[in-house]
Motif scaffolding. Sequence first.
Motif, PDB file in Angstrom:
ATOM      1  N   LYS A 287      52.068  54.002   0.557  1.00  0.00           N
ATOM      2  CA  LYS A 287      52.863  53.896   0.943  1.00  0.00           C
ATOM      3  C   LYS A 287      54.041  54.628   2.203  1.00  0.00           C
ATOM      4  O   LYS A 287      54.695  54.421   2.325  1.00  0.00           O
ATOM      5  CB  LYS A 287      53.160  56.052   0.830  1.00  0.00           C
ATOM      6  CG  LYS A 287      52.049  56.602   1.849  1.00  0.00           C
ATOM      7  CD  LYS A 287      51.530  58.323   1.351  1.00  0.00           C
ATOM      8  CE  LYS A 287      50.156  58.578   1.704  1.00  0.00           C
ATOM      9  NZ  LYS A 287      50.614  60.278   1.839  1.00  0.00           N
ATOM     10  N   GLU A 293      58.914  50.214  -1.588  1.00  0.00           N
ATOM     11  CA  GLU A 293      59.310  52.286  -1.228  1.00  0.00           C
ATOM     12  C   GLU A 293      58.469  52.428  -2.594  1.00  0.00           C
ATOM     13  O   GLU A 293      58.919  51.504  -3.833  1.00  0.00           O
ATOM     14  CB  GLU A 293      60.257  52.111  -0.782  1.00  0.00           C
ATOM     15  CG  GLU A 293      61.042  52.117   0.074  1.00  0.00           C
ATOM     16  CD  GLU A 293      62.904  52.871   0.011  1.00  0.00           C
ATOM     17  OE1 GLU A 293      62.653  54.357  -0.881  1.00  0.00           O
ATOM     18  OE2 GLU A 293      63.435  52.317   1.288  1.00  0.00           O
ATOM     19  N   ASN A 296      58.454  59.084  -5.073  1.00  0.00           N
ATOM     20  CA  ASN A 296      58.849  60.404  -4.021  1.00  0.00           C
ATOM     21  C   ASN A 296      59.055  61.048  -5.254  1.00  0.00           C
ATOM     22  O   ASN A 296      60.289  61.297  -5.564  1.00  0.00           O
ATOM     23  CB  ASN A 296      60.016  60.199  -3.414  1.00  0.00           C
ATOM     24  CG  ASN A 296      59.722  61.125  -2.547  1.00  0.00           C
ATOM     25  OD1 ASN A 296      58.358  61.976  -2.578  1.00  0.00           O
ATOM     26  ND2 ASN A 296      60.730  62.218  -1.672  1.00  0.00           N
ATOM     27  N   ARG A 313      61.890  46.091  -0.168  1.00  0.00           N
ATOM     28  CA  ARG A 313      63.184  45.580   1.474  1.00  0.00           C
ATOM     29  C   ARG A 313      62.966  45.483   2.007  1.00  0.00           C
ATOM     30  O   ARG A 313      62.454  44.775   3.103  1.00  0.00           O
ATOM     31  CB  ARG A 313      62.669  47.368   2.090  1.00  0.00           C
ATOM     32  CG  ARG A 313      62.725  49.387   1.497  1.00  0.00           C
ATOM     33  CD  ARG A 313      62.454  49.741   2.118  1.00  0.00           C
ATOM     34  NE  ARG A 313      62.914  50.153   3.903  1.00  0.00           N
ATOM     35  CZ  ARG A 313      64.251  50.503   4.134  1.00  0.00           C
ATOM     36  NH1 ARG A 313      64.604  51.042   3.036  1.00  0.00           N
ATOM     37  NH2 ARG A 313      64.841  50.566   5.753  1.00  0.00           N
TER      38      ARG A 313
END
Length: 416
Positions: A287, A293, A296, A313
């Motif tokens: 995390k 990512e 969540n 990302r």
Amino acid sequence: MASKLAINGGEKEVKINGPHYVWPPITERTREAVLKQLDESISIYDRSGIIERLEDRFTEYHGKKHALLTNSGTSALHSMYVGADLKEGDEVICPAYTFYATVTPLFFTGAIPVLADSKTYGNIDPQDIERKITENTKGIVVTHMWGLPCDMDAITDIARQHNLMLFEDASHAYGATYRGKKTGTFSDASAFSLQGQKTLTGGEGGILLTDSDEIFYRALLLGHYNKRCKNEIPGDHQLHQYAVTGMGLKLRIHPIAAAIADEQFDNLESILEGRQKTANMMIEELKDLPGIEVPNIPTNINPSWYAFIIRYRSEDLSGLPIERFYETLQAEGCNELDRPGSTCPLNYHPLFQNPALLFPEYSGKVNYKKGDFPNAERFHEHSLKLPVWHDAKDEKIVKSYINAFKKVIGNYHEAL
């Protein structure tokens, strides 16, 4: 000096011989179930034997009135839409990001699939559902993608406020819950797949769940003509007159597949528990890494973890393209890492851009193009997928994959 990264000649991080992930778990008990079914029957025309036993397990597990086994999840979806009596000109709001079989059976009903964009994590966006409602809208279908339940509070409210039917494709989400309630139980009808990679599998197969007698009777007529229809559609019902022929299709599950699925059902809860432990480990370890990512998870949902989706990302890693990041991890031995391909925004498929060569009646009615669903497209184009292991003996594999991510991200500049 040699690079630390395997793609540049370094040593692999994942040094495990043999397959890294094997599904489904075929045990001696599975083989015994198949042999027992071979002795019992390999063709069942009515609701008896293994068909009855497995359908009863589904109704009891989900608290639903009717369950109908089919030869595939796609057939279960088709049965669901025909059962709901969808007709030409009806509009059904569908997720833009889903496996295409969630939506393609609608082409055989005459109903028009109206696609809605995703929220940031891939599931259908309730706000876009509301934007797509017209006077012709008859229903909403949602897919709990990769085993993460959709925002069912908002979606059920929309369906109720607008008097729309609600359908669920819960093929990824066996045993997943939203506020303690199982996926597949929020809707007028739901469909599941029993295909080989699903959490609960018979190799092939599917199942429809509903509390509606009318949906069930029409679904029976679509693919279970003669004995089941004669036995299960009341004699005084207007549809009973069609019981012998039904609608002319045969969509029954094979008893061997049903026997496999029934035996696999015994292990469902332990598999879900094991996957949750693995997912927790991967989330905790990954995390805080730049460039990715991890899911969540809101406190009100409990996923089934059909897959573990990582969003990439590139801006955190000096613009390293996702293709290069993926290749670098595969070079480290992450053979099970995948970039989903055929599961993509539906507007990427020619069938949803111009269906006219296959379905002339849809010419001009379904004509999506790339760029129509920016959230779904962004999610897809930045996604990497891992399996979620369930057995404690696989912890070494899981840790080696985690270490591979740490190694590649820690040395990403070598892959630029």
